[in-house]
Design a protein around this motif. Structure first.
Motif, PDB file in Angstrom:
ATOM      1  N   UNK A 129      -9.578 -18.475  -6.404  1.00  0.00           N
ATOM      2  CA  UNK A 129     -10.733 -18.614  -7.368  1.00  0.00           C
ATOM      3  C   UNK A 129     -11.743 -17.577  -6.838  1.00  0.00           C
ATOM      4  N   UNK A 130     -12.640 -17.016  -7.720  1.00  0.00           N
ATOM      5  CA  UNK A 130     -13.836 -16.129  -7.403  1.00  0.00           C
ATOM      6  C   UNK A 130     -14.935 -16.802  -7.875  1.00  0.00           C
ATOM      7  N   UNK A 143     -27.750 -27.637 -11.235  1.00  0.00           N
ATOM      8  CA  UNK A 143     -26.662 -26.473 -11.388  1.00  0.00           C
ATOM      9  C   UNK A 143     -25.756 -26.347 -12.773  1.00  0.00           C
ATOM     10  N   UNK A 144     -25.738 -25.086 -13.284  1.00  0.00           N
ATOM     11  CA  UNK A 144     -25.055 -24.848 -14.537  1.00  0.00           C
ATOM     12  C   UNK A 144     -23.945 -23.967 -14.162  1.00  0.00           C
ATOM     13  N   UNK A 145     -22.640 -24.495 -14.466  1.00  0.00           N
ATOM     14  CA  UNK A 145     -21.385 -23.991 -14.236  1.00  0.00           C
ATOM     15  C   UNK A 145     -20.797 -23.316 -15.287  1.00  0.00           C
ATOM     16  N   UNK A 146     -20.817 -21.821 -15.033  1.00  0.00           N
ATOM     17  CA  UNK A 146     -19.926 -21.358 -16.288  1.00  0.00           C
ATOM     18  C   UNK A 146     -18.523 -20.766 -15.657  1.00  0.00           C
ATOM     19  N   UNK A 147     -17.489 -21.012 -16.433  1.00  0.00           N
ATOM     20  CA  UNK A 147     -16.067 -20.915 -15.718  1.00  0.00           C
ATOM     21  C   UNK A 147     -15.148 -20.110 -17.020  1.00  0.00           C
ATOM     22  N   UNK A 148     -14.087 -19.671 -16.354  1.00  0.00           N
ATOM     23  CA  UNK A 148     -12.951 -19.380 -17.171  1.00  0.00           C
ATOM     24  C   UNK A 148     -11.733 -19.380 -16.083  1.00  0.00           C
ATOM     25  N   UNK A 149     -10.332 -18.877 -16.685  1.00  0.00           N
ATOM     26  CA  UNK A 149      -9.323 -18.894 -15.779  1.00  0.00           C
ATOM     27  C   UNK A 149      -8.824 -17.410 -15.654  1.00  0.00           C
ATOM     28  N   UNK A 150      -8.392 -16.835 -14.475  1.00  0.00           N
ATOM     29  CA  UNK A 150      -8.122 -15.427 -14.184  1.00  0.00           C
ATOM     30  C   UNK A 150      -6.700 -15.349 -14.559  1.00  0.00           C
ATOM     31  N   UNK A 151      -5.805 -16.319 -14.362  1.00  0.00           N
ATOM     32  CA  UNK A 151      -4.436 -15.949 -14.602  1.00  0.00           C
ATOM     33  C   UNK A 151      -3.838 -16.245 -15.999  1.00  0.00           C
ATOM     34  N   UNK A 152      -2.428 -15.564 -16.055  1.00  0.00           N
ATOM     35  CA  UNK A 152      -1.637 -15.565 -17.418  1.00  0.00           C
ATOM     36  C   UNK A 152      -0.287 -15.764 -16.757  1.00  0.00           C
ATOM     37  N   UNK A 153       0.480 -15.690 -17.819  1.00  0.00           N
ATOM     38  CA  UNK A 153       1.884 -15.902 -17.558  1.00  0.00           C
ATOM     39  C   UNK A 153       2.805 -15.125 -16.650  1.00  0.00           C
ATOM     40  N   UNK A 154       2.262 -13.639 -16.682  1.00  0.00           N
ATOM     41  CA  UNK A 154       3.131 -12.694 -15.694  1.00  0.00           C
ATOM     42  C   UNK A 154       4.242 -11.866 -16.695  1.00  0.00           C
ATOM     43  N   UNK A 191     -33.610 -17.845 -13.001  1.00  0.00           N
ATOM     44  CA  UNK A 191     -33.623 -18.963 -13.859  1.00  0.00           C
ATOM     45  C   UNK A 191     -34.014 -20.191 -12.854  1.00  0.00           C
ATOM     46  N   UNK A 192     -34.685 -21.202 -13.449  1.00  0.00           N
ATOM     47  CA  UNK A 192     -35.075 -22.395 -12.682  1.00  0.00           C
ATOM     48  C   UNK A 192     -33.933 -23.056 -11.908  1.00  0.00           C
ATOM     49  N   UNK A 193     -32.773 -23.232 -12.734  1.00  0.00           N
ATOM     50  CA  UNK A 193     -31.762 -23.940 -12.271  1.00  0.00           C
ATOM     51  C   UNK A 193     -30.873 -23.004 -11.662  1.00  0.00           C
ATOM     52  N   UNK A 194     -30.096 -23.400 -10.564  1.00  0.00           N
ATOM     53  CA  UNK A 194     -28.912 -22.488 -10.179  1.00  0.00           C
ATOM     54  C   UNK A 194     -27.791 -22.533 -11.174  1.00  0.00           C
ATOM     55  N   UNK A 195     -27.127 -21.244 -11.369  1.00  0.00           N
ATOM     56  CA  UNK A 195     -26.065 -21.072 -12.124  1.00  0.00           C
ATOM     57  C   UNK A 195     -24.954 -20.565 -11.096  1.00  0.00           C
ATOM     58  N   UNK A 196     -23.749 -21.443 -11.235  1.00  0.00           N
ATOM     59  CA  UNK A 196     -22.277 -20.927 -10.477  1.00  0.00           C
ATOM     60  C   UNK A 196     -21.300 -20.107 -11.300  1.00  0.00           C
ATOM     61  N   UNK A 197     -20.811 -19.069 -11.169  1.00  0.00           N
ATOM     62  CA  UNK A 197     -19.881 -18.600 -11.831  1.00  0.00           C
ATOM     63  C   UNK A 197     -18.615 -18.746 -11.175  1.00  0.00           C
ATOM     64  N   UNK A 198     -17.592 -19.318 -11.796  1.00  0.00           N
ATOM     65  CA  UNK A 198     -16.453 -19.538 -11.058  1.00  0.00           C
ATOM     66  C   UNK A 198     -15.286 -19.201 -12.073  1.00  0.00           C
ATOM     67  N   UNK A 199     -14.234 -18.557 -11.561  1.00  0.00           N
ATOM     68  CA  UNK A 199     -13.198 -18.109 -12.436  1.00  0.00           C
ATOM     69  C   UNK A 199     -11.852 -18.664 -11.395  1.00  0.00           C
ATOM     70  N   UNK A 200     -11.257 -19.438 -12.186  1.00  0.00           N
ATOM     71  CA  UNK A 200     -10.085 -20.222 -11.437  1.00  0.00           C
ATOM     72  C   UNK A 200      -8.771 -19.402 -11.724  1.00  0.00           C
ATOM     73  N   UNK A 201      -7.943 -19.857 -10.512  1.00  0.00           N
ATOM     74  CA  UNK A 201      -6.694 -19.299 -10.596  1.00  0.00           C
ATOM     75  C   UNK A 201      -5.675 -20.575 -11.049  1.00  0.00           C
ATOM     76  N   UNK A 202      -4.406 -19.928 -11.472  1.00  0.00           N
ATOM     77  CA  UNK A 202      -3.236 -21.049 -11.660  1.00  0.00           C
ATOM     78  C   UNK A 202      -3.743 -21.907 -12.719  1.00  0.00           C
ATOM     79  N   UNK A 203      -4.591 -21.842 -13.578  1.00  0.00           N
ATOM     80  CA  UNK A 203      -4.569 -22.691 -14.686  1.00  0.00           C
ATOM     81  C   UNK A 203      -3.484 -22.884 -15.549  1.00  0.00           C
ATOM     82  N   UNK A 204      -2.587 -21.693 -15.654  1.00  0.00           N
ATOM     83  CA  UNK A 204      -1.399 -21.925 -16.649  1.00  0.00           C
ATOM     84  C   UNK A 204      -0.302 -22.734 -16.082  1.00  0.00           C
ATOM     85  N   UNK A 205      -0.392 -22.914 -14.555  1.00  0.00           N
ATOM     86  CA  UNK A 205       0.897 -23.819 -14.085  1.00  0.00           C
ATOM     87  C   UNK A 205       0.249 -25.115 -13.699  1.00  0.00           C
TER      88      UNK A 205
END
Length: 364
Positions: A129-130, A143-154, A191-205
């Motif tokens: 994850x990043x 905290x406001x959490x903004x996310x997506x996934x990094x991986x795909x199928x290869x 911003x007043x609240x914390x924002x976390x940016x998280x990019x997840x690995x291995x969502x696809x599996x």
């Protein structure tokens, strides 16, 4: 498929960093995305160039489809981490870094092994994850959490001679959205609240990245006010009005309607039979009680999980406008005291299972 060319990859990385640096410079001259546009410090064409630069890197053939838990997914995570660091965000990963690594189970579940056997044989022992943190001012504990996934199928079964499953829409588009929002939000007033940016690995599996995040969160899970996952926003959905995004599980909480009141072009998911709310990383967070939904404009196109999900299919005007349309509503949420709530009877149960189509290995 072209051979891996590290020089070519480095050139693309340098190009993306150049645009990132340009965006930082623009942001220092303005107080918000709208203000930047008004002062012509940041124009729609500037923003689109930033979006194209990140997409060109993430969905390039040289990343081999960012296969889950592979070296290519790791490169994508490093790419995102380097941008978070360049923006001056706080690290949210392991040991003061922007990367969070987790080990996959050995052996992998038999059903997963069977599915992966159709794809290029790769060693899949770890996923990444990043994570970057923009610390809030007066309410940093929220905290406001903004996310997506990094991986795909290869690299997988060839279709019309192409075996590179680039994953431009799924989910280079969502990853690019989070990176672009990080650029814009980190270079304006804090911003007043914390924002976390998280990019997840291995969502696809099976969502191994989001599991690692939940097991070792960079902030207390109880502090997360809301999570917005960005998934497949690279093309418009003809099932909703032009210039519109949809939110999975729209009727499950009051988050979507409230964001819409504050300018978000969000409507209810027009594909309820697909059960998309349960088919992305947001669901694991929602089962922990976090108000978590996915922002998308996936119109059930035929390129889903196919080699044809390539850059040439991306509508960059739509995608750029989609990202820009969420800046104001996210800023409002990050500066407000309002907290979303589940609607009565609509909170997911912790033991409930993710839903999906007949292909259960890939969660969406």
């Amino acid at each position: 498929m072209p051979e891996f060319n590290p020089c070519h990859l480095l050139r693309r990385a340098a190009l993306s960093c150049l645009f990132a640096a340009s965006l930082v410079s623009f942001g220092q001259q303005s107080h918000s995305f709208d203000a930047a546009l008004a002062k012509t410090a940041l124009t729609p064409s500037d923003l689109e160039r930033e979006v194209r630069a990140d997409m060109n890197f993430l969905a390039d053939d040289d990343l081999h489809g960012r296969g889950s838990a592979t070296r290519d997914e790791h490169i994508a995570a490093l790419f995102a981490a380097s941008q978070f660091q360049a923006l001056g965000l706080e690290p949210g990963g392991d040991n003061g870094t922007f990367l969070q690594k987790t080990t996959l189970p050995t052996p992998l579940p038999e059903r997963l092994q069977q599915s992966l056997s159709k794809f290029q044989e790769r060693t899949r022992k770890e996923t990444w994850n990043a994570i970057g943190i923009l610390r809030g001012t007066s309410n940093p504990e929220q905290v406001i959490l903004l996310t997506a996934h990094l991986d795909h199928l290869g690299i997988g079964p060839a279709v019309n001679g192409d075996n590179n499953y680039n994953g431009a829409d799924d989910d280079a588009s969502g990853t690019t959205a989070v990176l672009t929002l990080a650029h814009i939000l980190a270079t304006g007033p804090r911003p007043k609240r914390t924002i976390v940016f998280a990019l997840f690995g291995s969502e696809e599996i099976g969502g191994f990245g989001n599991r690692a995040f939940l097991q070792h969160p960079p902030v207390p899970l109880s502090s997360i006010v809301a999570n917005l996952e960005f998934e497949m926003i690279g093309r418009p959905d003809s099932a909703v009005p032009a210039g519109t995004l949809w939110l999975t599980g729209f009727d499950r909480s009051n988050l979507g309607p409230e964001l819409a009141k504050h300018g978000a072009h969000l409507v209810n998911d027009p594909h309820p039979k697909e059960q998309f709310f349960q088919r992305s990383d947001n669901y694991a967070l929602a089962k922990q009680g976090i108000i978590a939904h996915t922002v998308s404009s996936y119109g059930l196109h035929k390129d889903y999980h196919q080699p044809s999900d390539e850059l040439r299919t991306i509508d960059f005007n739509h995608m750029t406008n989609a990202i820009a349309s969420m800046v104001g509503p996210i800023l409002w949420l990050a500066d407000s005291k309002w907290k979303p709530e589940w609607n009565p009877g609509r909170k997911p149960e912790q033991g409930s299972q993710a839903a999906g189509p007949t292909n259960q290995t890939h969660s969406k």
